[in-house]
Motif scaffolding. Sequence first.
Motif, mmCIF file in Angstrom:
data_model
loop_
_atom_site.group_PDB
_atom_site.id
_atom_site.type_symbol
_atom_site.label_atom_id
_atom_site.label_comp_id
_atom_site.label_asym_id
_atom_site.label_seq_id
_atom_site.Cartn_x
_atom_site.Cartn_y
_atom_site.Cartn_z
ATOM 1 N N VAL A 1 0.713 -1.124 0.110
ATOM 2 C CA VAL A 1 0.220 -0.162 -0.054
ATOM 3 C C VAL A 1 1.107 1.167 0.056
ATOM 4 O O VAL A 1 2.078 1.142 0.608
ATOM 5 N N ALA A 2 0.413 2.311 -0.695
ATOM 6 C CA ALA A 2 1.175 3.537 -0.823
ATOM 7 C C ALA A 2 0.481 4.778 -0.314
ATOM 8 O O ALA A 2 -0.197 5.545 -0.877
ATOM 9 N N PRO A 3 0.407 4.867 1.054
ATOM 10 C CA PRO A 3 -0.288 6.049 1.740
ATOM 11 C C PRO A 3 0.373 7.284 1.323
ATOM 12 O O PRO A 3 1.810 7.322 0.788
ATOM 13 N N PRO A 4 -0.143 8.610 1.487
ATOM 14 C CA PRO A 4 0.645 9.700 1.362
ATOM 15 C C PRO A 4 1.904 9.678 2.574
ATOM 16 O O PRO A 4 1.661 9.202 3.440
ATOM 17 N N PHE A 5 2.633 10.816 2.331
ATOM 18 C CA PHE A 5 3.621 10.770 3.295
ATOM 19 C C PHE A 5 3.369 11.031 4.700
ATOM 20 O O PHE A 5 3.947 10.239 5.539
ATOM 21 N N THR A 6 2.449 11.758 4.861
ATOM 22 C CA THR A 6 1.990 11.999 6.254
ATOM 23 C C THR A 6 1.638 10.832 7.191
ATOM 24 O O THR A 6 1.525 10.898 8.334
ATOM 25 N N ALA A 7 1.020 9.639 6.317
ATOM 26 C CA ALA A 7 0.364 8.440 6.921
ATOM 27 C C ALA A 7 1.458 7.529 6.817
ATOM 28 O O ALA A 7 1.145 6.283 7.409
ATOM 29 N N ALA B 1 4.091 6.624 8.563
ATOM 30 C CA ALA B 1 4.774 6.244 9.782
ATOM 31 C C ALA B 1 3.705 5.543 10.719
ATOM 32 O O ALA B 1 4.025 4.460 11.024
ATOM 33 N N SER B 2 2.483 5.976 10.625
ATOM 34 C CA SER B 2 1.391 5.138 11.152
ATOM 35 C C SER B 2 1.026 3.776 10.453
ATOM 36 O O SER B 2 0.804 2.797 10.971
ATOM 37 N N ALA B 3 1.137 3.944 9.202
ATOM 38 C CA ALA B 3 0.879 2.894 8.081
ATOM 39 C C ALA B 3 2.007 1.557 8.422
ATOM 40 O O ALA B 3 1.707 0.608 8.652
ATOM 41 N N ALA B 4 3.232 2.206 8.814
ATOM 42 C CA ALA B 4 4.195 1.149 9.020
ATOM 43 C C ALA B 4 3.951 0.315 10.268
ATOM 44 O O ALA B 4 4.093 -0.732 10.408
ATOM 45 N N LYS B 5 3.518 1.133 11.219
ATOM 46 C CA LYS B 5 3.277 0.308 12.489
ATOM 47 C C LYS B 5 1.863 -0.384 12.601
ATOM 48 O O LYS B 5 2.085 -1.514 12.892
ATOM 49 N N ALA B 6 1.118 -0.092 11.537
ATOM 50 C CA ALA B 6 -0.152 -0.872 11.310
ATOM 51 C C ALA B 6 0.213 -2.117 10.556
ATOM 52 O O ALA B 6 -0.696 -2.946 10.793
ATOM 53 N N LEU B 7 1.052 -2.106 9.913
ATOM 54 C CA LEU B 7 1.203 -3.099 9.155
ATOM 55 C C LEU B 7 2.356 -4.304 9.414
ATOM 56 O O LEU B 7 2.777 -5.188 9.114
ATOM 57 N N GLU B 8 2.981 -3.953 10.928
ATOM 58 C CA GLU B 8 3.916 -4.914 11.667
ATOM 59 C C GLU B 8 3.246 -6.154 11.744
ATOM 60 O O GLU B 8 2.103 -6.489 11.982
ATOM 61 N N GLY B 9 4.166 -7.050 11.056
ATOM 62 C CA GLY B 9 3.691 -8.613 11.080
ATOM 63 C C GLY B 9 2.847 -8.955 10.110
ATOM 64 O O GLY B 9 2.188 -10.176 10.096
ATOM 65 N N SER B 10 2.255 -8.177 9.121
ATOM 66 C CA SER B 10 1.232 -8.496 8.026
ATOM 67 C C SER B 10 1.964 -8.881 6.851
ATOM 68 O O SER B 10 3.667 -8.772 6.702
ATOM 69 N N ASN B 11 1.297 -9.523 5.784
ATOM 70 C CA ASN B 11 1.817 -9.663 4.518
ATOM 71 C C ASN B 11 1.712 -8.648 3.488
ATOM 72 O O ASN B 11 1.841 -8.667 2.262
ATOM 73 N N LEU B 12 1.589 -7.387 3.933
ATOM 74 C CA LEU B 12 1.541 -6.322 3.253
ATOM 75 C C LEU B 12 2.719 -5.349 3.435
ATOM 76 O O LEU B 12 3.022 -5.089 4.521
ATOM 77 N N ALA B 13 3.320 -4.773 2.297
ATOM 78 C CA ALA B 13 4.387 -4.171 2.315
ATOM 79 C C ALA B 13 3.909 -2.555 2.153
ATOM 80 O O ALA B 13 2.984 -2.329 1.917
ATOM 81 N N LEU B 14 5.054 -1.777 2.524
ATOM 82 C CA LEU B 14 4.894 -0.299 2.674
ATOM 83 C C LEU B 14 5.562 0.288 1.267
ATOM 84 O O LEU B 14 6.588 0.178 1.163
ATOM 85 N N ALA B 15 4.837 1.204 0.646
ATOM 86 C CA ALA B 15 5.337 1.934 -0.266
ATOM 87 C C ALA B 15 5.295 3.344 -0.193
ATOM 88 O O ALA B 15 3.924 3.842 0.485
ATOM 89 N N ALA B 16 5.968 4.416 -0.797
ATOM 90 C CA ALA B 16 5.778 5.771 -0.990
ATOM 91 C C ALA B 16 5.131 6.204 -2.086
ATOM 92 O O ALA B 16 5.686 5.334 -3.128
ATOM 93 N N GLN B 17 4.766 7.255 -2.497
ATOM 94 C CA GLN B 17 4.231 7.687 -3.787
ATOM 95 C C GLN B 17 5.293 8.719 -4.628
ATOM 96 O O GLN B 17 5.081 8.748 -5.793
ATOM 97 N N ASN B 18 6.470 8.878 -3.941
ATOM 98 C CA ASN B 18 7.489 9.632 -4.706
ATOM 99 C C ASN B 18 8.630 9.960 -4.015
ATOM 100 O O ASN B 18 8.626 9.653 -2.445
ATOM 101 N N CYS B 19 9.544 10.499 -4.178
ATOM 102 C CA CYS B 19 10.758 11.116 -3.377
ATOM 103 C C CYS B 19 11.426 11.772 -4.091
ATOM 104 O O CYS B 19 11.526 11.818 -5.579
ATOM 105 N N HIS B 20 12.566 12.692 -3.406
ATOM 106 C CA HIS B 20 13.531 13.503 -4.226
ATOM 107 C C HIS B 20 14.723 12.573 -4.713
ATOM 108 O O HIS B 20 15.124 11.704 -3.946
ATOM 109 N N HIS B 21 15.576 13.270 -5.779
ATOM 110 C CA HIS B 21 16.624 12.284 -6.051
ATOM 111 C C HIS B 21 17.857 12.772 -5.319
ATOM 112 O O HIS B 21 18.681 11.804 -5.216
#
Length: 233
Positions: A123-129, A131-151
């Motif tokens: 799942v790819a939440p917005p940047f502000t979410a 940290a909370s998404a990473a905690k909610a996903l602990e121990g699950s089969n879902l990976a965490l994705a971001a929507q963009n980043c700077h080079h």
Amino acid sequence: MLWNGPMGLFEVKKFELGTRVVAEAMAANSRAQTIVGGGDSAAAVNEFGLSAKMTTSPPAAARRSNFSRARAARHQGARGFSMRRAFICGNWKMNKTPSEAATFLRDLRGAVSMVRDRVEMAVAPPFTALASAAKALEGSNLALAAQNCHHEISGAFTGEVSAPMLKDLGVQYVILGHSERRQLFGETDAGVNAKIAAVIKVGMLPSSVSARHWRSAKPAAHWRSSPRRSTVA
């Protein structure tokens, strides 16, 4: 120019575009030494009829063997040949606060808990979410994705987020070159390429799409440059 690895599931006609573009670009560059390594890359070059235009490529027999094995496995489910795992990523775009993300993910992780070996999910939440998404996903089969980043790793870039920052949050994938970023914010292939390099450098995986591809693709359906078949929605 050294190429080792196709751009996704090229054996399927509708997903071959990224691999074909790379192969044709190499074949058209007469000033460079073009080296194709790996069975899948060689099979793709041979399938597109471009092997004669490369400086170095594995023997034709090996190309045919690898390609026929891949095609046979796809149609017949041949034992002993590992198919690429499907990868599905939900792009949330500019939706959900940190608390809303955590609540949603607690329900989602339960709904997909039985999906294991057949598909890889993120799942790819917005940047502000994130940290909370990473905690909610602990121990699950879902990976965490971001929507963009700077080079760049760091610097005076107001409002931007760097790859190391995302990595530290537990992000595994980063969506880059999305059609909305190109259309609304003027992103180019050169800029996306710099971001891809930054993401790979810190050990994350980019989920990217070329400009030529997104112009011909259906909205919100892109294919990641990786060995796994993938969808970003």
